[in-house]
Design a protein around this motif. Structure first.
Motif, PDB file in Angstrom:
ATOM      1  N   MET A 101      45.744 -10.770  85.773  1.00 13.45           N
ATOM      2  CA  MET A 101      46.924  -9.921  85.607  1.00 13.45           C
ATOM      3  C   MET A 101      48.167 -10.673  85.148  1.00 13.45           C
ATOM      4  O   MET A 101      49.250 -10.088  85.032  1.00 13.45           O
ATOM      5  CB  MET A 101      47.213  -9.180  86.922  1.00 13.45           C
ATOM      6  CG  MET A 101      46.161  -8.131  87.242  1.00 13.45           C
ATOM      7  SD  MET A 101      46.145  -6.797  86.011  1.00 13.45           S
ATOM      8  CE  MET A 101      47.299  -5.639  86.770  1.00 13.45           C
ATOM      9  N   HIS A 102      48.032 -11.969  84.895  1.00 15.69           N
ATOM     10  CA  HIS A 102      49.206 -12.706  84.414  1.00 15.69           C
ATOM     11  C   HIS A 102      48.747 -13.869  83.538  1.00 15.69           C
ATOM     12  O   HIS A 102      48.434 -14.943  84.034  1.00 15.69           O
ATOM     13  CB  HIS A 102      50.038 -13.211  85.600  1.00 15.69           C
ATOM     14  CG  HIS A 102      51.398 -13.714  85.204  1.00 15.69           C
ATOM     15  ND1 HIS A 102      52.537 -13.387  85.894  1.00 15.69           N
ATOM     16  CD2 HIS A 102      51.807 -14.514  84.188  1.00 15.69           C
ATOM     17  CE1 HIS A 102      53.586 -13.974  85.323  1.00 15.69           C
ATOM     18  NE2 HIS A 102      53.156 -14.670  84.284  1.00 15.69           N
ATOM     19  N   VAL A 103      48.674 -13.620  82.253  1.00 20.26           N
ATOM     20  CA  VAL A 103      48.326 -14.698  81.326  1.00 20.26           C
ATOM     21  C   VAL A 103      49.391 -14.795  80.234  1.00 20.26           C
ATOM     22  O   VAL A 103      50.196 -13.883  80.038  1.00 20.26           O
ATOM     23  CB  VAL A 103      46.933 -14.492  80.671  1.00 20.26           C
ATOM     24  CG1 VAL A 103      45.860 -14.299  81.724  1.00 20.26           C
ATOM     25  CG2 VAL A 103      46.934 -13.334  79.672  1.00 20.26           C
ATOM     26  N   HIS A 104      49.381 -15.936  79.552  1.00 17.35           N
ATOM     27  CA  HIS A 104      50.244 -16.138  78.381  1.00 17.35           C
ATOM     28  C   HIS A 104      49.376 -16.675  77.252  1.00 17.35           C
ATOM     29  O   HIS A 104      49.136 -17.886  77.177  1.00 17.35           O
ATOM     30  CB  HIS A 104      51.374 -17.123  78.711  1.00 17.35           C
ATOM     31  CG  HIS A 104      52.333 -16.608  79.731  1.00 17.35           C
ATOM     32  ND1 HIS A 104      53.285 -15.653  79.440  1.00 17.35           N
ATOM     33  CD2 HIS A 104      52.488 -16.887  81.048  1.00 17.35           C
ATOM     34  CE1 HIS A 104      53.987 -15.377  80.526  1.00 17.35           C
ATOM     35  NE2 HIS A 104      53.516 -16.101  81.525  1.00 17.35           N
ATOM     36  N   LEU A 105      48.901 -15.774  76.406  1.00 18.08           N
ATOM     37  CA  LEU A 105      48.018 -16.198  75.312  1.00 18.08           C
ATOM     38  C   LEU A 105      48.717 -17.162  74.355  1.00 18.08           C
ATOM     39  O   LEU A 105      48.058 -17.944  73.677  1.00 18.08           O
ATOM     40  CB  LEU A 105      47.527 -14.982  74.512  1.00 18.08           C
ATOM     41  CG  LEU A 105      46.664 -13.936  75.227  1.00 18.08           C
ATOM     42  CD1 LEU A 105      46.172 -12.893  74.225  1.00 18.08           C
ATOM     43  CD2 LEU A 105      45.460 -14.575  75.920  1.00 18.08           C
ATOM     44  N   VAL A 214      56.125  -3.364  80.636  1.00 22.62           N
ATOM     45  CA  VAL A 214      57.400  -4.034  80.347  1.00 22.62           C
ATOM     46  C   VAL A 214      57.580  -5.178  81.346  1.00 22.62           C
ATOM     47  O   VAL A 214      57.369  -5.008  82.546  1.00 22.62           O
ATOM     48  CB  VAL A 214      58.575  -3.037  80.437  1.00 22.62           C
ATOM     49  CG1 VAL A 214      59.915  -3.769  80.380  1.00 22.62           C
ATOM     50  CG2 VAL A 214      58.480  -2.003  79.309  1.00 22.62           C
ATOM     51  N   LYS A 215      57.958  -6.341  80.820  1.00 22.36           N
ATOM     52  CA  LYS A 215      58.138  -7.528  81.664  1.00 22.36           C
ATOM     53  C   LYS A 215      59.619  -7.869  81.792  1.00 22.36           C
ATOM     54  O   LYS A 215      60.293  -8.118  80.797  1.00 22.36           O
ATOM     55  CB  LYS A 215      57.387  -8.723  81.052  1.00 22.36           C
ATOM     56  CG  LYS A 215      57.677 -10.080  81.723  1.00 22.36           C
ATOM     57  CD  LYS A 215      56.948 -10.239  83.038  1.00 22.36           C
ATOM     58  CE  LYS A 215      57.243 -11.550  83.750  1.00 22.36           C
ATOM     59  NZ  LYS A 215      56.678 -12.744  83.116  1.00 22.36           N
ATOM     60  N   LEU A 216      60.099  -7.892  83.006  1.00 25.26           N
ATOM     61  CA  LEU A 216      61.477  -8.279  83.309  1.00 25.26           C
ATOM     62  C   LEU A 216      61.488  -9.702  83.850  1.00 25.26           C
ATOM     63  O   LEU A 216      60.625 -10.076  84.651  1.00 25.26           O
ATOM     64  CB  LEU A 216      62.036  -7.381  84.405  1.00 25.26           C
ATOM     65  CG  LEU A 216      62.835  -6.129  84.042  1.00 25.26           C
ATOM     66  CD1 LEU A 216      63.078  -5.331  85.320  1.00 25.26           C
ATOM     67  CD2 LEU A 216      64.157  -6.474  83.376  1.00 25.26           C
ATOM     68  N   THR A 373      47.416 -15.559  87.033  1.00 28.06           N
ATOM     69  CA  THR A 373      47.423 -17.019  87.108  1.00 28.06           C
ATOM     70  C   THR A 373      48.563 -17.721  86.383  1.00 28.06           C
ATOM     71  O   THR A 373      48.762 -18.910  86.580  1.00 28.06           O
ATOM     72  CB  THR A 373      46.106 -17.540  86.505  1.00 28.06           C
ATOM     73  OG1 THR A 373      46.017 -17.083  85.162  1.00 28.06           O
ATOM     74  CG2 THR A 373      44.918 -17.047  87.297  1.00 28.06           C
ATOM     75  N   ASP A 374      49.282 -17.012  85.509  1.00 29.70           N
ATOM     76  CA  ASP A 374      50.228 -17.696  84.616  1.00 29.70           C
ATOM     77  C   ASP A 374      49.474 -18.631  83.670  1.00 29.70           C
ATOM     78  O   ASP A 374      50.013 -19.633  83.201  1.00 29.70           O
ATOM     79  CB  ASP A 374      51.287 -18.485  85.411  1.00 29.70           C
ATOM     80  CG  ASP A 374      52.700 -18.124  84.975  1.00 29.70           C
ATOM     81  OD1 ASP A 374      52.850 -17.413  83.958  1.00 29.70           O
ATOM     82  OD2 ASP A 374      53.653 -18.552  85.633  1.00 29.70           O
ATOM     83  N   SER A 375      48.252 -18.289  83.383  1.00 30.13           N
ATOM     84  CA  SER A 375      47.400 -19.105  82.527  1.00 30.13           C
ATOM     85  C   SER A 375      48.099 -19.438  81.212  1.00 30.13           C
ATOM     86  O   SER A 375      48.674 -18.572  80.573  1.00 30.13           O
ATOM     87  CB  SER A 375      46.120 -18.317  82.236  1.00 30.13           C
ATOM     88  OG  SER A 375      45.161 -19.163  81.684  1.00 30.13           O
TER      89      SER A 375
HETATM   90 ZN    ZN Z   1      54.288 -16.076  83.410  1.00 33.84          ZN
END
Ligand code: ZN
Length: 461
Positions: A101-105, A214-216, A373-375
Motif C-alpha cells: 500500500m505504499h510504494v514509489h515506482l 490523493v496523497k497529502l 513499505t515506502d519501497s
Molecule cells: Zn513514501
C-alpha cells in the motif's frame, strides 16, 4: 507455453522468458477478445488461505477460468474439469496476491534524492517505473499503491500494465504529492497549494487525469481550511485521501479534515504518540459510519537498518537490478556503498526503541493496519520490501501471521474499494494468486521466495 483463446498460461523455467512471453502474448492476444472457450487451469493440492481469516483449507482446489476464479473447493469434493491444465501446489501455501500500500515506482533505493530527481525523470515513464513494477510483481505483489510521482508517467505506467503491455501489479496511483510548497527541484511530482480554491483546483486536475487516490504531505504547513478543501474535493470525486503522518500536527489536521489513511510510524525519536492524538484516533475509529481508519506503518526499514548496515549482502541481490540499465545500477550501488554513512539513517537507531510502543498505541486505538513499505527509498528495494514488512510485523512486533497477511490482501482491497474484485480467493474474483513452498503461517519469511505468481489469470512466475 500454450495459448488458448484469450487465456495465456505460461510455463517456462526462465523468469525473463516467462515475463517476456507473458507480456508479448497478453499484449498480442488481449483480454476478452477471443471467442474460443476460456482456458481452464486448476491449482491442486496446497493449503489455501483465502484472505477472510478463517481456518486454511487443506488439499485445496482452485479453478481459474480466463482472468477469474471460477470455483474453490477441496480434492475429492470439487472435480477438476476435463481438459483443464493442472498445476500441483502440493506442499505449498496458496494465498491471494499481496498488496503493497505504499510504494514509489520512481525511485530504486538510491540514497541521494536531489541527484536522482535531477538525473532520472526522463527515464521514469519507460525504464525506471516499469522496472520497479516488474520487480514488485515477481515478488508476489499483484496490487500496489504508488504515493507520489509525476502525473503523466504515473497514469501511463498504470494503464500500460492494465492493458498487458508491460508486466506489473494492478497499480493505484496518486500522481503528485499535494503539499504547502514543493521542495526546490521536485516540482514535477510535488504540487504546492495556495488557498482553498487552489487546493480544490489541484485536486480536480488530479481527478480529471484519473488518479486513484490523493496523497497529502506536510499538511501541518497548510491551513486547516486548505487541508479540508483537499479532502472534501477528493471525496466529491470518490477519491480516498492518504496522508503523511511523521509529525503530530500532520495527524491532528488530517484527522480533523477527514483523511482516510495515514502513513508511517512517525514522531521521530519521541517515545510515543501524545494522549490527545491517541484520543482523536480512538474517536475516529469508533465512528462506524465512516468505516475503519486505515494506517500503513511502513516500519520494517526502521527496525532492520542496523542489521543491514552491518550485514549488507542483500544490497548485492540481483533481484533489485532486474530491468534497470547497468549505469543506473552502478549509480545506485555507489550511493549505498557505505550504509553506515547515510545521513538519512543516522537517527534510526534512536527511533528504533520507540517503534513498538507507537505501533501498539495505534493498534490499541483501533486503526486497521495495512502492509506498505515506502519501497524505493534508500536501500529499500521493490524486490524485497513487502515480505520484510510482513516479517517485521510477525517476528518483531508479534502480530499473528494471519492478521499480517490480511493486512496485505483483504484489507487493502477494502481500503481501495475493490473488494468485490480482488483481495480474496473466491469465485468471481480476479485470479490474483501466489503460492509458496511451506507453511507461511508458521514461517512468514517464506514469502521472500514465491514459487507461483498469477495475476488476472496470467502466470508470471
Ligand atoms: Zn513514501
Amino acid at each position: 507455453m500454450r495459448v488458448n483463446g484469450d487465456y495465456v498460461w505460461v510455463r517456462v523455467v526462465s523468469r525473463t522468458l516467462a515475463l517476456g512471453a507473458a507480456m508479448a502474448l497478453a499484449g498480442a492476444v488481449g483480454f476478452g477478445q477471443g471467442r474460443a472457450p476460456k482456458k481452464v487451469t486448476v491449482l491442486v493440492g496446497g493449503t489455501l488461505i483465502d484472505g477472510y481469516g478463517g481456518r486454511p483449507i487443506r488439499n485445496a482446489v482452485v479453478v481459474v477460468e480466463g482472468e477469474k476464479i471460477a470455483a474453490v473447493g477441496q480434492v475429492g469434493q470439487l472435480a477438476v474439469p476435463a481438459g483443464a491444465e493442472v498445476i500441483s501446489t502440493e506442499g505449498m501455501t496458496v494465498l491471494p496476491g499481496l498488496w503493497d500500500m505504499h510504494v514509489h515506482l520512481m525511485i530504486n533505493g538510491h540514497s541521494d534524492y536531489p541527484h536522482w530527481d535531477k538525473t532520472y525523470p526522463p527515464l521514469f515513464e519507460n525504464v525506471i517505473m516499469p522496472a520497479s513494477a516488474k520487480q514488485l510483481l515477481l515478488a508476489g505483489v499483484t496490487s500496489a499503491r504508488d504515493l507520489g510521482a509525476p502525473l503523466k508517467d504515473s497514469i501511463s505506467v498504470r494503464d500500460r500494465i492494465n492493458k498487458g503491455i508491460i508486466p506489473g501489479p494492478t497499480m493505484y496511483m496518486s500522481g503528485p504529492f499535494i503539499q504547502h510548497r514543493p521542495y526546490p527541484g521536485t516540482e514535477l511530482f510535488r504540487w504546492g497549494v495556495e488557498g482553498t480554491e487552489d487546493a480544490r483546483a489541484k485536486v480536480r486536475k488530479l481527478a480529471d487525469a484519473r488518479v486513484d487516490v490523493v496523497k497529502l504531505i506536510d499538511q501541518d504547513q497548510m491551513t486547516l481550511e486548505e487541508v479540508k478543501a483537499v479532502v472534501d474535493e477528493a471525496h466529491k470525486h470518490g477519491l480516498p485521501v492518504v496522508a503523511h503522518s511523521h509529525r503530530p500536527e500532520e495527524i491532528r489536521k488530517g484527522i480533523v479534515a477527514g483523511v482516510d489513511c495515514f502513513e508511517h510510524t512517525g514522531l521521530s525519536s519521541a517515545p510515543e504518540y501524545p494522549a490527545d492524538i491517541v484520543q482523536m484516533i480512538r474517536e475516529r475509529s469508533a465512528d462506524m459510519s465512516r468505516g475503519p481508519l486505515w494506517w500503513t506503518p511502513t516500519i520494517e526499514g526502521l527496525f532492520n537498518y542496523e542489521y543491514l548496515r552491518d550485514n549488507p549482502e542483500q544490497l548485492d541481490d540481483p533481484a533489485w537490478q532486474e530491468g534497470l540499465p547497468p549505469e543506473v545500477v552502478a549509480d545506485i550501488r555507489q550511493s549505498i556503498a557505505h550504509p553506515d554513512r547515510l545521513s538519512y539513517f543516522q537517527l534510526t537507531p534512536q527511533r528504533r526503541p520507540t517503534l513498538r510502543r507507537k505501533f501498539e498505541q495505534l493498534r490499541e486505538a483501533g486503526v486497521v493496519m495495512l502492509v506498505g513499505t515506502d519501497s524505493g527509498i534508500p536501500m529499500k528495494f521493490h524486490s524485497s520490501s513487502t515480505w520484510r514488512e510482513l516479517d517485521a510485523w510477525v517476528n518483531i512486533l508479534g502480530v499473528d501471521a494471519m492478521t499480517a497477511i490480511r493486512g496485505a490482501t483483504y484489507w487493502p482491497s477494502v481500503a481501495m474499494k475493490v473488494d468485490d474484485k480482488v483481495g480474496t480467493i473466491e469465485p468471481g474474483k480476479f485470479a490474483d494468486i501466489i503460492a509458496v513452498k511451506g507453511d507461511v503461517l508458521r514461517h512468514i519469511a517464506l514469502l521472500q521466495r514465491v514459487d507461483i505468481v498469477v495475476k488476472h489469470g496470467v502466470r508470471y512466475r
